[in-house]
Design an enzyme around this catalytic site. Structure first.
Site, PDB file in Angstrom:
ATOM      1  N   GLU A 172       0.830  -1.200   0.000  1.00 51.67           N
ATOM      2  CA  GLU A 172       0.000   0.000   0.000  1.00 51.67           C
ATOM      3  C   GLU A 172       0.871   1.258   0.000  1.00 51.67           C
ATOM      4  O   GLU A 172       1.854   1.349   0.730  1.00 51.67           O
ATOM      5  CB  GLU A 172      -0.883  -0.021   1.251  1.00 51.67           C
ATOM      6  CG  GLU A 172      -1.744   1.210   1.472  1.00 51.67           C
ATOM      7  CD  GLU A 172      -2.533   1.134   2.774  1.00 51.67           C
ATOM      8  OE1 GLU A 172      -3.495   1.904   2.932  1.00 51.67           O
ATOM      9  OE2 GLU A 172      -2.185   0.287   3.625  1.00 51.67           O
ATOM     10  N   LYS A 222      -9.239   2.916  -2.477  1.00 50.80           N
ATOM     11  CA  LYS A 222      -9.495   2.195  -1.231  1.00 50.80           C
ATOM     12  C   LYS A 222     -10.859   2.586  -0.668  1.00 50.80           C
ATOM     13  O   LYS A 222     -11.190   3.772  -0.565  1.00 50.80           O
ATOM     14  CB  LYS A 222      -8.391   2.517  -0.223  1.00 50.80           C
ATOM     15  CG  LYS A 222      -8.455   1.753   1.091  1.00 50.80           C
ATOM     16  CD  LYS A 222      -7.235   2.109   1.943  1.00 50.80           C
ATOM     17  CE  LYS A 222      -7.202   1.357   3.267  1.00 50.80           C
ATOM     18  NZ  LYS A 222      -5.986   1.708   4.055  1.00 50.80           N
ATOM     19  N   CYS A 239      -5.377  -2.984   1.990  1.00 51.52           N
ATOM     20  CA  CYS A 239      -5.242  -3.076   3.448  1.00 51.52           C
ATOM     21  C   CYS A 239      -6.589  -3.216   4.169  1.00 51.52           C
ATOM     22  O   CYS A 239      -7.156  -4.292   4.217  1.00 51.52           O
ATOM     23  CB  CYS A 239      -4.447  -1.892   3.976  1.00 51.52           C
ATOM     24  SG  CYS A 239      -3.556  -2.276   5.525  1.00 51.52           S
TER      25      CYS A 239
END
Length: 563
Positions: free
Chosen positions: A49, A116, A152
């Site tokens: 990430e 994300k 994540c």
């Protein structure tokens, strides 16, 4: 493009050590990893990430020039990559909105970008401050396999993975910057196995490695098959590029094959390596030529020295023994012996003449008053001044040597033993200090045994030991963990079997010393909640936790002592 093997899709995990803001250096790491991935036979590679910018970039993200530089670096990376498809993590600024993003780079172009969806806003994470959540999945086809991209925290909740599944994904690629704390890998296994159960999809989990201020990223990237079984795992605390093979046959499509599983290390080994990596990252990434620390003959400074030598090399470490009139001869002897064992630059600077000068200067103001913490702290502050003078002269950063137990209850001196640039043991409880010292000695006996066995003492007055004013460290550490890391109330901790007097004393000291901790150097985080980014208590506060306990006037009369 690497030669295609029709039996399986070969994907490389680039477990790399990135530095926040080093766009050129991070780009070069990604390019080098891509060449290594091609040599292994991969046609697709995934990075951690925000690998391009480093993690966490924090308020750099609020700067327009930083966002532009990240965009320029992304385009530059796309053209610099060899003939391989790469999924790279990066920040994205689009029409006035910032995203935590991952882009698919192929043939010199950015062919797709994912935003994300789940932005963590707890413990050390504050992504809501910077980013806007995405809403759409990204699934791209590569050699007949449909790959879903997640970042994540997306895998810590069910919706993003299910959304990728509904968009056709056959395997999930998870880019992560997941910092280490005790037993973190067990938590990751549990959460990702639930995502596998939700979707029936295998997951390739690529994690960052390296130190970034107080955070340490442990790597330990891994792969779960469709049954949630770990079929591959990379090493902890070191960079690595590894090949994952996905079956492309119709009957078992996209399922990863069994490969090397490097096991998780025992607690003391993992923590020791985390501390070494955290220190090494801080020193090297900030360009310090070395470190200097006060070596007292006690266990905290001994362990700090051992870690510093292992992380940086003996030639980068300078130690100073600064005895006072209260320093035992064995403390001086043990400090010298350890310095000789590890081969560092050692010097002695007795502080008695300076201490007498200070007392003489203060004699009128202190007339008729007993020797107390004022004189004790003067000694610590003299030592702090000497260490900072060496730091200024030679450029080495001062390592403070206090542990988490001391930081919790204020058993440390502002501008004294707290003076320095990096607090290596800041998040290490005293009981764990002993375990780490014994572990290090199991490798080679660098710490004299007498240092480990003797009663801990600050040696700021005659006959002093830590337990003169504190409960036994086994009790203190247990109370501290319950109160600080698990938010237990005083009554709950008393209900665990600890004496009310000990609980109230320890928790009161923890509350009263927030102002000290706010002025302490940054240090490596290894527990679920350290005294840093993930614990943000006000200094000025009238709130009393479990006031019913403190209504006992006998217990409210605890005298506050600054050590």
């Amino acid at each position: 493009m690497a030669a295609i093997n029709s039996d399986y899709l070969q994907i490389a995990i680039a477990q790399i050590n990135c530095t926040v803001g080093d766009l050129a250096g991070n780009s070069a790491k990604i390019v080098n990893a891509a060449h290594e991935a091609i040599a292994l036979g991969a046609s697709l590679m995934i990075t951690p990430e925000l690998a391009l910018s480093g993690y966490p970039p924090e308020d750099l993200l609020l700067r327009g020039d930083f966002n532009q530089a990240c965009e320029d670096a992304l385009y530059g990376l796309a053209t610099a990559l060899p003939d391989i498809t790469v999924v790279v993590g990066h920040p994205r600024y689009l029409q006035g909105v910032r995203y935590n993003a991952a882009s698919v780079l192929q043939g010199g172009s950015i062919v797709a970008t994912y935003h994300k969806q789940v932005l963590p806003n707890h413990s050390v994470f504050d992504e809501v401050r910077y980013f806007t959540p995405g809403t759409e999945p990204l699934v791209f086809e590569h050699q007949g396999i449909l790959c879903g991209v997640l970042i994540c925290a997306d895998v810590w909740e069910a919706p993003p993975a299910k959304l990728a599944k509904s968009a056709g994904a056959e395997v999930l690629l998870a880019l992560n910057a997941s910092p280490y704390h005790l037993d973190k890998q067990t938590s990751r296994y549990g959460v990702l196995r639930q995502r596998v159960a939700d979707t029936g999809l295998p997951i390739i989990y690529a994690n960052m490695v390296g130190g970034q201020d107080e955070l340490v990223f442990d790597g330990a990237s891994f792969v779960l098959d469709k049954a949630g079984v770990v079929v591959q795992q990379l090493p902890e605390f070191e960079e690595s590029v590894a090949l994952v093979k996905l079956d492309t046959s119709a009957g078992n499509k996209a399922n990863p094959l069994l490969a090397q599983i490097i096991p998780n290390q025992p607690l003391e080994v993992a923590v020791y390596q985390a501390l070494c990596l955290g220190l090494k990252g801080y020193i090297h990434k900030n360009g310090f030529p070395g470190v200097v620390l006060g070596l007292s003959g006690g266990i905290d400074s001994a362990l700090t020295l051992a870690i510093a030598v292992d992380a940086l090399g003996a030639d980068k470490v300078r130690v100073v023994m600064m005895p006072s009139e209260f320093t035992a001869e064995m403390s001086v002897n043990d400090a010298l012996e350890m310095a000789q064992r590890v081969g560092v630059h050692y010097s002695e600077m007795p502080i008695k003449p300076l201490f007498e000068l200070f007392r003489e200067t203060l004699a009128v103001e202190f007339a008729g008053l007993p020797f107390d913490t004022a004189e004790e702290n003067l000694q610590a502050r003299i030592r702090g001044m000497l260490l900072m003078a060496l730091s200024n002269k030679f450029g080495s950063i001062v390592l403070t040597t206090g542990n988490k137990s001391e930081m919790a209850v204020g058993y440390s001196t502002l501008y004294g033993d707290m003076a320095g640039g990096f607090s290596l043991l800041k998040d290490v409880p005293k009981t764990l200090v002993y375990k780490l010292a014994n572990y290090r000695n199991s490798l080679s006996p660098v710490i004299p045994q007498r240092i480990i066995l003797r009663a801990p003492t600050a040696e700021l007055r005659h006959g002093q030991t830590d337990q003169d004013s504190l409960p036994a460290y086994e009790i203190l550490d247990a109370i501290m963990e319950a109160y600080v890391e698990h938010d237990c109330s005083r009554s709950e901790i008393i209900g665990m079997g600890y004496r009310e007097q000990d609980v109230v004393r320890v928790t009161t000291l923890i509350d009263r010393n927030e102002y000290k901790r706010r002025q302490a150097p940054v240090g490596v985080r290894i527990t679920q909640r350290g005294f840093g980014k993930d614990r943000r208590y006000p200094i000025t506060s009238k709130f009393v936790f479990n006031g019913n306990v403190l209504q006992n006037n006998r217990l409210r009369g605890i005298r506050y002592e600054e050590n």
